[in-house]
Design a protein around this motif. Structure first.
Motif, PDB file in Angstrom:
ATOM      1  N   SER A  73       0.798  -1.227   0.000  1.00 55.98           N
ATOM      2  CA  SER A  73       0.000   0.000   0.000  1.00 55.98           C
ATOM      3  C   SER A  73       0.830   1.276   0.000  1.00 55.98           C
ATOM      4  O   SER A  73       0.310   2.345  -0.319  1.00 55.98           O
ATOM      5  N   TYR A  74       2.096   1.207   0.363  1.00 63.62           N
ATOM      6  CA  TYR A  74       2.848   2.425   0.645  1.00 63.62           C
ATOM      7  C   TYR A  74       3.501   3.036  -0.575  1.00 63.62           C
ATOM      8  O   TYR A  74       4.020   4.149  -0.484  1.00 63.62           O
ATOM      9  N   ARG A  75       3.540   2.330  -1.701  1.00 61.13           N
ATOM     10  CA  ARG A  75       4.222   2.843  -2.883  1.00 61.13           C
ATOM     11  C   ARG A  75       3.493   2.395  -4.143  1.00 61.13           C
ATOM     12  O   ARG A  75       3.029   1.265  -4.231  1.00 61.13           O
ATOM     13  N   ASN A  76       3.438   3.268  -5.106  1.00 63.07           N
ATOM     14  CA  ASN A  76       2.934   2.907  -6.426  1.00 63.07           C
ATOM     15  C   ASN A  76       3.687   1.676  -6.945  1.00 63.07           C
ATOM     16  O   ASN A  76       4.911   1.593  -6.792  1.00 63.07           O
ATOM     17  N   PRO A  77       2.999   0.693  -7.546  1.00 64.48           N
ATOM     18  CA  PRO A  77       3.694  -0.533  -7.961  1.00 64.48           C
ATOM     19  C   PRO A  77       4.850  -0.288  -8.924  1.00 64.48           C
ATOM     20  O   PRO A  77       5.885  -0.957  -8.833  1.00 64.48           O
ATOM     21  N   GLU A  78       4.696   0.654  -9.853  1.00 68.14           N
ATOM     22  CA  GLU A  78       5.784   0.930 -10.788  1.00 68.14           C
ATOM     23  C   GLU A  78       6.986   1.556 -10.067  1.00 68.14           C
ATOM     24  O   GLU A  78       8.140   1.245 -10.378  1.00 68.14           O
ATOM     25  N   LEU A  79       6.717   2.439  -9.101  1.00 70.21           N
ATOM     26  CA  LEU A  79       7.809   2.998  -8.317  1.00 70.21           C
ATOM     27  C   LEU A  79       8.503   1.910  -7.512  1.00 70.21           C
ATOM     28  O   LEU A  79       9.743   1.837  -7.489  1.00 70.21           O
ATOM     29  N   LEU A  80       7.737   1.056  -6.854  1.00 69.38           N
ATOM     30  CA  LEU A  80       8.340  -0.028  -6.076  1.00 69.38           C
ATOM     31  C   LEU A  80       9.178  -0.926  -6.975  1.00 69.38           C
ATOM     32  O   LEU A  80      10.275  -1.355  -6.595  1.00 69.38           O
ATOM     33  N   ALA A  81       8.680  -1.226  -8.170  1.00 71.25           N
ATOM     34  CA  ALA A  81       9.442  -2.052  -9.105  1.00 71.25           C
ATOM     35  C   ALA A  81      10.777  -1.405  -9.435  1.00 71.25           C
ATOM     36  O   ALA A  81      11.820  -2.078  -9.482  1.00 71.25           O
ATOM     37  N   ASP A  82      10.778  -0.089  -9.637  1.00 74.57           N
ATOM     38  CA  ASP A  82      12.028   0.573 -10.004  1.00 74.57           C
ATOM     39  C   ASP A  82      12.967   0.664  -8.807  1.00 74.57           C
ATOM     40  O   ASP A  82      14.198   0.563  -8.965  1.00 74.57           O
ATOM     41  N   MET A  83      12.430   0.855  -7.613  1.00 70.38           N
ATOM     42  CA  MET A  83      13.262   0.813  -6.414  1.00 70.38           C
ATOM     43  C   MET A  83      13.918  -0.557  -6.272  1.00 70.38           C
ATOM     44  O   MET A  83      15.118  -0.662  -6.002  1.00 70.38           O
ATOM     45  N   ALA A  84      13.115  -1.603  -6.443  1.00 70.66           N
ATOM     46  CA  ALA A  84      13.652  -2.956  -6.320  1.00 70.66           C
ATOM     47  C   ALA A  84      14.701  -3.236  -7.393  1.00 70.66           C
ATOM     48  O   ALA A  84      15.754  -3.841  -7.113  1.00 70.66           O
ATOM     49  N   VAL A 129      15.732  -9.805  -2.707  1.00 71.62           N
ATOM     50  CA  VAL A 129      14.475 -10.548  -2.685  1.00 71.62           C
ATOM     51  C   VAL A 129      13.368  -9.533  -2.466  1.00 71.62           C
ATOM     52  O   VAL A 129      13.433  -8.747  -1.509  1.00 71.62           O
ATOM     53  N   LEU A 130      12.364  -9.517  -3.339  1.00 73.73           N
ATOM     54  CA  LEU A 130      11.224  -8.617  -3.138  1.00 73.73           C
ATOM     55  C   LEU A 130      10.198  -9.322  -2.267  1.00 73.73           C
ATOM     56  O   LEU A 130       9.345 -10.060  -2.747  1.00 73.73           O
ATOM     57  N   GLY A 131      10.299  -9.089  -0.953  1.00 70.68           N
ATOM     58  CA  GLY A 131       9.265  -9.557  -0.045  1.00 70.68           C
ATOM     59  C   GLY A 131       8.137  -8.555  -0.014  1.00 70.68           C
ATOM     60  O   GLY A 131       8.364  -7.350   0.116  1.00 70.68           O
ATOM     61  N   ILE A 132       6.893  -9.029  -0.131  1.00 69.09           N
ATOM     62  CA  ILE A 132       5.761  -8.105  -0.241  1.00 69.09           C
ATOM     63  C   ILE A 132       4.519  -8.727   0.378  1.00 69.09           C
ATOM     64  O   ILE A 132       4.346  -9.950   0.362  1.00 69.09           O
ATOM     65  N   GLY A 133       3.680  -7.874   0.940  1.00 72.76           N
ATOM     66  CA  GLY A 133       2.421  -8.323   1.514  1.00 72.76           C
ATOM     67  C   GLY A 133       1.371  -7.243   1.366  1.00 72.76           C
ATOM     68  O   GLY A 133       1.652  -6.123   0.919  1.00 72.76           O
ATOM     69  N   ALA A 134       0.154  -7.557   1.788  1.00 71.75           N
ATOM     70  CA  ALA A 134      -0.977  -6.660   1.578  1.00 71.75           C
ATOM     71  C   ALA A 134      -1.030  -5.519   2.574  1.00 71.75           C
ATOM     72  O   ALA A 134      -1.691  -4.515   2.327  1.00 71.75           O
ATOM     73  N   GLY A 135      -0.341  -5.643   3.721  1.00 70.61           N
ATOM     74  CA  GLY A 135      -0.371  -4.598   4.731  1.00 70.61           C
ATOM     75  C   GLY A 135      -1.417  -4.863   5.802  1.00 70.61           C
ATOM     76  O   GLY A 135      -2.451  -5.483   5.533  1.00 70.61           O
ATOM     77  N   GLY A 142      -9.860  -7.322   2.453  1.00 68.31           N
ATOM     78  CA  GLY A 142     -10.184  -7.725   1.086  1.00 68.31           C
ATOM     79  C   GLY A 142      -9.663  -6.759   0.047  1.00 68.31           C
ATOM     80  O   GLY A 142      -9.106  -7.177  -0.981  1.00 68.31           O
ATOM     81  N   THR A 143      -9.841  -5.443   0.285  1.00 70.34           N
ATOM     82  CA  THR A 143      -9.357  -4.478  -0.703  1.00 70.34           C
ATOM     83  C   THR A 143      -7.836  -4.463  -0.763  1.00 70.34           C
ATOM     84  O   THR A 143      -7.250  -4.311  -1.841  1.00 70.34           O
ATOM     85  N   ARG A 144      -7.188  -4.643   0.390  1.00 75.60           N
ATOM     86  CA  ARG A 144      -5.716  -4.624   0.387  1.00 75.60           C
ATOM     87  C   ARG A 144      -5.151  -5.848  -0.344  1.00 75.60           C
ATOM     88  O   ARG A 144      -4.153  -5.743  -1.070  1.00 75.60           O
ATOM     89  N   ILE A 145      -5.779  -6.999  -0.175  1.00 74.65           N
ATOM     90  CA  ILE A 145      -5.307  -8.188  -0.888  1.00 74.65           C
ATOM     91  C   ILE A 145      -5.571  -8.056  -2.388  1.00 74.65           C
ATOM     92  O   ILE A 145      -4.738  -8.437  -3.215  1.00 74.65           O
ATOM     93  N   ALA A 146      -6.712  -7.481  -2.744  1.00 74.43           N
ATOM     94  CA  ALA A 146      -7.007  -7.266  -4.167  1.00 74.43           C
ATOM     95  C   ALA A 146      -5.987  -6.317  -4.789  1.00 74.43           C
ATOM     96  O   ALA A 146      -5.552  -6.509  -5.940  1.00 74.43           O
ATOM     97  N   GLU A 147      -5.587  -5.287  -4.047  1.00 70.27           N
ATOM     98  CA  GLU A 147      -4.574  -4.361  -4.556  1.00 70.27           C
ATOM     99  C   GLU A 147      -3.224  -5.051  -4.723  1.00 70.27           C
ATOM    100  O   GLU A 147      -2.493  -4.789  -5.688  1.00 70.27           O
ATOM    101  N   LEU A 148      -2.881  -5.951  -3.799  1.00 67.20           N
ATOM    102  CA  LEU A 148      -1.640  -6.717  -3.942  1.00 67.20           C
ATOM    103  C   LEU A 148      -1.682  -7.589  -5.194  1.00 67.20           C
ATOM    104  O   LEU A 148      -0.713  -7.641  -5.963  1.00 67.20           O
ATOM    105  N   ALA A 149      -2.811  -8.265  -5.407  1.00 66.47           N
ATOM    106  CA  ALA A 149      -2.938  -9.133  -6.585  1.00 66.47           C
ATOM    107  C   ALA A 149      -2.809  -8.329  -7.875  1.00 66.47           C
ATOM    108  O   ALA A 149      -2.228  -8.806  -8.863  1.00 66.47           O
TER     109      ALA A 149
END
Length: 274
Positions: free
Chosen positions: A96-107, A119-125, A142-149
């Motif tokens: 939840s804390y970062r836009n997925p594209e930003l997180l991808a570029d950080m990683a 290792v990109l460890g990640i969870g729904a929060g 539910g919404t946080r898991i859907a956002e992770l997916a």
């Protein structure tokens, strides 16, 4: 890392039917000055662990709730330069804390800084104080898991479109045990599943994960490594967890002292098995 210590090769990734047994430490970035955290990273690599994790929160989870604390990904960039052998990552990043594209570029950037050890460890929060204090929408489980997916395909697509691309297929570790939704995300996207609970619980949920794998056409029994936190010595906990399929054992440590004595026992156990 001290020059007088033997250098272990980085742990092989999941291209084998049975992953090797590996030992991690989670250096919880709380109740410590950064110099103490940096020293704990050095001692962990010297000890011979395979993975050094932190976590992605903004406040302590244990001890004084307003104690010292540091941010996850800034720290991982520093660890990438400090270390030379261990894999590094968050256990786990909050999606939840970062836009997925930003997180991808950080990683991707930390992957390159480390020479391919992220290792990109990640969870729904889940920690509501983080959300409230930093202005994120908490939503529902539910919404946080859907956002992770939804985020994980975007992260992988951004990696593929990057210049340069990551140095390797960055391993994705997903933490969580929700049997209907989270384990489905693990089956679809993860290389490592970080489980919670005792050996019997992990064994049961592992079977459910494999059912999800069959449904999505992925052999999760051989492609998804099982990971768990350990707080007991190996002579107490190892046999049952191994029987449940766990091969990555991580000792959690809080500041300021970061006592590695339990991790040392797990490393000795790993080496004795080898």
């Amino acid at each position: 890392m001290r020059a007088d210590l033997p250098v272990r090769d980085p742990a092989p990734r999941l291209d084998r039917m049975t992953p090797p047994v590996r030992i991690g430490v989670q250096l919880q970035p709380q109740h410590a000055d950064y110099a103490q955290i940096r020293d704990a990273v050095r001692r962990s690599e010297d000890l011979g662990v395979d993975v050094v994790f932190n976590w992605d929160h903004f406040f302590p989870l244990t001890g004084g709730p307003d104690g010292k604390h540091f941010e996850c990904w800034t720290m991982l960039g520093a660890w990438a330069e400090q270390t030379s052998r261990v894999e590094i990552g968050a256990l786990v990043t909050c999606n939840s804390y970062r836009n997925p594209e930003l997180l991808a570029d950080m990683a991707r950037t930390v992957d390159h800084i480390s020479g391919g050890r992220l290792v990109l460890g990640i969870g729904a929060g889940w920690f509501e104080k983080d959300y409230d204090q930093f202005g994120y929408e908490f939503g529902t489980p539910g919404t946080r898991i859907a956002e992770l997916a939804a985020a994980l395909p975007r992260i992988k697509a951004r990696w593929a479109a990057s210049n340069p691309v990551p140095t390797r297929d960055i391993p994705v570790l997903v933490g969580g045990g929700g049997e209907r939704k989270t384990l489905r995300v693990v089956a679809e996207h993860a290389d490592v599943w970080h489980a919670f609970g005792d050996a019997a619980t992990i064994r049961r949920k592992s079977a459910i994960l494999d059912e999800h794998g069959a449904a999505v056409g992925r052999d999760t029994a051989s492609l998804v490594e099982r990971s768990a936190a350990v707080s007991s010595p190996p002579e107490v906990a190892a046999a049952d967890l191994l029987d449940a399929g766990v091969t990555l054992f991580t000792v959690g440590l809080s500041g300021p002292d970061y006592d590695l004595s339990l991790a040392q026992r797990w490393v000795a156990w790993r080496d004795a098995r080898a």
